[in-house]
Motif scaffolding. Structure first.
Motif, PDB file in Angstrom:
ATOM      1  N   GLY A 261      13.433   5.429  31.844  1.00  0.00           N
ATOM      2  CA  GLY A 261      13.681   3.992  31.790  1.00  0.00           C
ATOM      3  C   GLY A 261      13.882   3.472  30.381  1.00  0.00           C
ATOM      4  O   GLY A 261      14.019   4.225  29.413  1.00  0.00           O
ATOM      5  N   THR A 262      13.866   2.165  30.260  1.00  0.00           N
ATOM      6  CA  THR A 262      14.005   1.506  28.973  1.00  0.00           C
ATOM      7  C   THR A 262      12.941   0.429  28.827  1.00  0.00           C
ATOM      8  O   THR A 262      12.281   0.066  29.808  1.00  0.00           O
ATOM      9  CB  THR A 262      15.423   0.909  28.817  1.00  0.00           C
ATOM     10  N   HIS A 263      12.764  -0.085  27.616  1.00  0.00           N
ATOM     11  CA  HIS A 263      11.632  -0.970  27.330  1.00  0.00           C
ATOM     12  C   HIS A 263      11.682  -2.289  28.090  1.00  0.00           C
ATOM     13  O   HIS A 263      10.667  -2.958  28.256  1.00  0.00           O
ATOM     14  CB  HIS A 263      11.540  -1.241  25.826  1.00  0.00           C
ATOM     15  N   THR A 264      12.876  -2.682  28.574  1.00  0.00           N
ATOM     16  CA  THR A 264      12.997  -3.950  29.297  1.00  0.00           C
ATOM     17  C   THR A 264      12.835  -3.784  30.805  1.00  0.00           C
ATOM     18  O   THR A 264      12.878  -4.771  31.536  1.00  0.00           O
ATOM     19  CB  THR A 264      14.362  -4.588  29.006  1.00  0.00           C
ATOM     20  N   LEU A 265      12.665  -2.566  31.262  1.00  0.00           N
ATOM     21  CA  LEU A 265      12.496  -2.315  32.695  1.00  0.00           C
ATOM     22  C   LEU A 265      11.016  -2.372  33.055  1.00  0.00           C
ATOM     23  O   LEU A 265      10.161  -1.934  32.288  1.00  0.00           O
ATOM     24  CB  LEU A 265      13.066  -0.938  33.047  1.00  0.00           C
ATOM     25  N   ASP A 266      10.724  -2.926  34.219  1.00  0.00           N
ATOM     26  CA  ASP A 266       9.332  -3.022  34.673  1.00  0.00           C
ATOM     27  C   ASP A 266       8.707  -1.629  34.715  1.00  0.00           C
ATOM     28  O   ASP A 266       9.267  -0.687  35.294  1.00  0.00           O
ATOM     29  CB  ASP A 266       9.281  -3.668  36.062  1.00  0.00           C
ATOM     30  N   LYS A 267       7.544  -1.506  34.113  1.00  0.00           N
ATOM     31  CA  LYS A 267       6.869  -0.212  34.018  1.00  0.00           C
ATOM     32  C   LYS A 267       6.570   0.390  35.390  1.00  0.00           C
ATOM     33  O   LYS A 267       6.574   1.622  35.550  1.00  0.00           O
ATOM     34  CB  LYS A 267       5.572  -0.359  33.219  1.00  0.00           C
ATOM     35  N   SER A 268       6.337  -0.443  36.392  1.00  0.00           N
ATOM     36  CA  SER A 268       6.026   0.061  37.728  1.00  0.00           C
ATOM     37  C   SER A 268       7.216   0.838  38.308  1.00  0.00           C
ATOM     38  O   SER A 268       7.026   1.794  39.068  1.00  0.00           O
ATOM     39  CB  SER A 268       5.646  -1.087  38.662  1.00  0.00           C
ATOM     40  N   LEU A 269       8.430   0.439  37.957  1.00  0.00           N
ATOM     41  CA  LEU A 269       9.617   1.163  38.420  1.00  0.00           C
ATOM     42  C   LEU A 269       9.707   2.530  37.743  1.00  0.00           C
ATOM     43  O   LEU A 269      10.136   3.507  38.355  1.00  0.00           O
ATOM     44  CB  LEU A 269      10.878   0.350  38.136  1.00  0.00           C
ATOM     45  N   VAL A 270       9.297   2.568  36.491  1.00  0.00           N
ATOM     46  CA  VAL A 270       9.283   3.844  35.764  1.00  0.00           C
ATOM     47  C   VAL A 270       8.239   4.771  36.364  1.00  0.00           C
ATOM     48  O   VAL A 270       8.475   5.965  36.562  1.00  0.00           O
ATOM     49  CB  VAL A 270       9.019   3.613  34.268  1.00  0.00           C
ATOM     50  N   GLU A 271       7.074   4.213  36.661  1.00  0.00           N
ATOM     51  CA  GLU A 271       6.009   5.017  37.272  1.00  0.00           C
ATOM     52  C   GLU A 271       6.473   5.600  38.607  1.00  0.00           C
ATOM     53  O   GLU A 271       6.147   6.744  38.941  1.00  0.00           O
ATOM     54  CB  GLU A 271       4.771   4.153  37.469  1.00  0.00           C
ATOM     55  N   ALA A 272       7.255   4.820  39.355  1.00  0.00           N
ATOM     56  CA  ALA A 272       7.733   5.286  40.661  1.00  0.00           C
ATOM     57  C   ALA A 272       8.674   6.479  40.535  1.00  0.00           C
ATOM     58  O   ALA A 272       8.801   7.281  41.471  1.00  0.00           O
ATOM     59  CB  ALA A 272       8.433   4.145  41.399  1.00  0.00           C
ATOM     60  N   SER A 273       9.324   6.620  39.391  1.00  0.00           N
ATOM     61  CA  SER A 273      10.281   7.718  39.219  1.00  0.00           C
ATOM     62  C   SER A 273       9.603   9.040  38.857  1.00  0.00           C
ATOM     63  O   SER A 273      10.237  10.095  38.934  1.00  0.00           O
ATOM     64  CB  SER A 273      11.299   7.353  38.131  1.00  0.00           C
ATOM     65  N   THR A 274       8.343   9.000  38.451  1.00  0.00           N
ATOM     66  CA  THR A 274       7.689  10.224  37.987  1.00  0.00           C
ATOM     67  C   THR A 274       7.450  11.234  39.105  1.00  0.00           C
ATOM     68  O   THR A 274       7.508  12.441  38.860  1.00  0.00           O
ATOM     69  CB  THR A 274       6.350   9.911  37.291  1.00  0.00           C
TER      70      THR A 274
END
Length: 373
Positions: A261-274
């Motif tokens: 992801g990138t710094h402007t994307l909601d962290k929860s969406l990044v966590e979902a990709s792991t």
């Protein structure tokens, strides 16, 4: 006046560091002016790019002032065949082989505005949470994961030099692969927002350094990850960027930088990709049928001795071929005997033939010839 001059000098000295920390975002366009992608970092002529739909490009010119680059379309990228994933019961390469992965974070401050409250933390940023969550999902699959919480601040041109020592230390345990976990600095969150299946999450970009002796092996590994991701979780893998530099990937042939992801994307969406990303990496390293495209055999920089392969199942015995061979020998002997009889006339020729034949076969047929004293 002296204080003002000193402050001005410090500001000038720090400008390159600040600029590097924020990152320059380049827009890559093809020869028609259409936007191909955006890249946060140093863009150079010769950089290569494989898009989400596996189109291959090379940077031909860079305008640093406008932060734009022109790319040439090279055609469809040569991607590995991962049809072994369709097998009903894919088997691991070896039931006893080690499954070990190492993770670290070169840019320790990287964080997510929505989730961490800021894009940069002076210490361990939110990127460590992503690394640990990614590692947890890998461990659920039986992988031994070693994660370094070492920091490599500040976020400047020397960060990779400092993180190199961390990577070297992690490699002493001979992992199957090592990943440097990052997040991108592209301002537009839509560059990474994705829906995979029915779940909203972040895309993941793969980065490979071109300036190291392992670039071909690392690129092959990155392509394997992308090919598997495209088949199992379409839309998860954003692309592959091959940039100038090493990213410390000269240390191991299975070393890839992952940008979650990138710094402007909601962290929860990044966590979902792991979680899906852990599944993709697991399959790329350990999944698949023995001998298939999924059975990678590239080791880290200090490989252990290769394990003995499982013995092959012996073939069922078949004497059909042996029977025909015996009859062929008998027919050959008979033919030679008839030829000797006809050519020399009578029994004398046959006796001579018999002695010659016994000598050739070492006495296998008839009486064994006497050795000379």
């Amino acid at each position: 006046m002296k204080k003002i001059a000193l402050i001005s000098a410090l500001v000038i000295l720090l400008l390159p560091v600040v600029a590097f920390a924020e990152g320059s975002v380049y827009t890559l366009m093809d020869e028609t002016g259409a936007v191909v992608t955006r890249y946060c970092g140093e863009c150079d002529v010769g950089d290569e790019y494989i898009s989400q739909d596996n189109q291959h490009y090379r940077v031909t010119s860079v305008d640093d002032a406008q932060q734009r680059a022109t790319v040439k379309h090279l055609g469809k990228a040569d991607m590995p065949d991962v049809n072994w994933l369709d097998a009903e019961e894919p088997q691991p390469v070896s039931a006893t082989a080690q499954r070990r992965i190492a993770l670290y974070c070169t840019h320790s401050d990287e964080s997510y505005i929505e989730g961490d409250g800021t894009e940069s933390v002076e210490g361990k940023g939110g990127i460590y949470d992503i690394a640990h969550l990614f590692g947890d999902h890998l461990e659920e699959k039986g992988v031994t994961v070693e994660i370094s919480d070492e920091t490599h601040l500040p976020h400047d041109a020397g960060a990779y030099r400092r993180s190199r020592q961390t990577a070297v230390q992690l490699l002493t345990n001979q992992p199957n692969a090592i990943f440097d976990i990052h997040r991108d600095g592209i301002p537009d969150p839509d560059e990474y927002a994705a829906t995979v299946g029915t779940q909203k999450m972040s895309k993941v970009r793969l980065l490979v350094g071109k300036s190291n002796q392992n670039k071909e092996a690392n690129l092959s590994f990155a392509k394997q990850i992308k090919a598997i991701g495209d088949k199992v979780y379409p839309g998860l893998i954003k692309d592959i960027y091959m940039g100038k530099g090493t990213y410390n990937q000269d240390l191991a042939p299975r070393s890839v930088l992952l940008e979650f992801g990138t710094h402007t994307l909601d962290k929860s969406l990044v966590e979902a990709s792991t979680k899906p990303m852990s599944d993709v990496v697991y399959k790329a390293l350990f999944g698949g049928v023995v001998g298939s495209a999924g059975a990678s055999d590239v080791r880290s920089s200090s490989p252990k001795e290769a394990e003995e392969p499982a013995p092959e199942k012996p073939a069922v015995e078949d004497n059909t071929g042996a029977g025909w061979a015996v009859w062929l020998v008998i027919a050959l002997i008979a033919g030679l005997g008839i030829f000797a009889f006809l050519s020399t006339g009578g029994r004398g020729g046959m006796d001579k033939f018999g002695r010659s034949f016994r000598e050739m076969t070492g006495g296998l047929f008839g009486k064994k010839p006497k050795k000379d004293s």
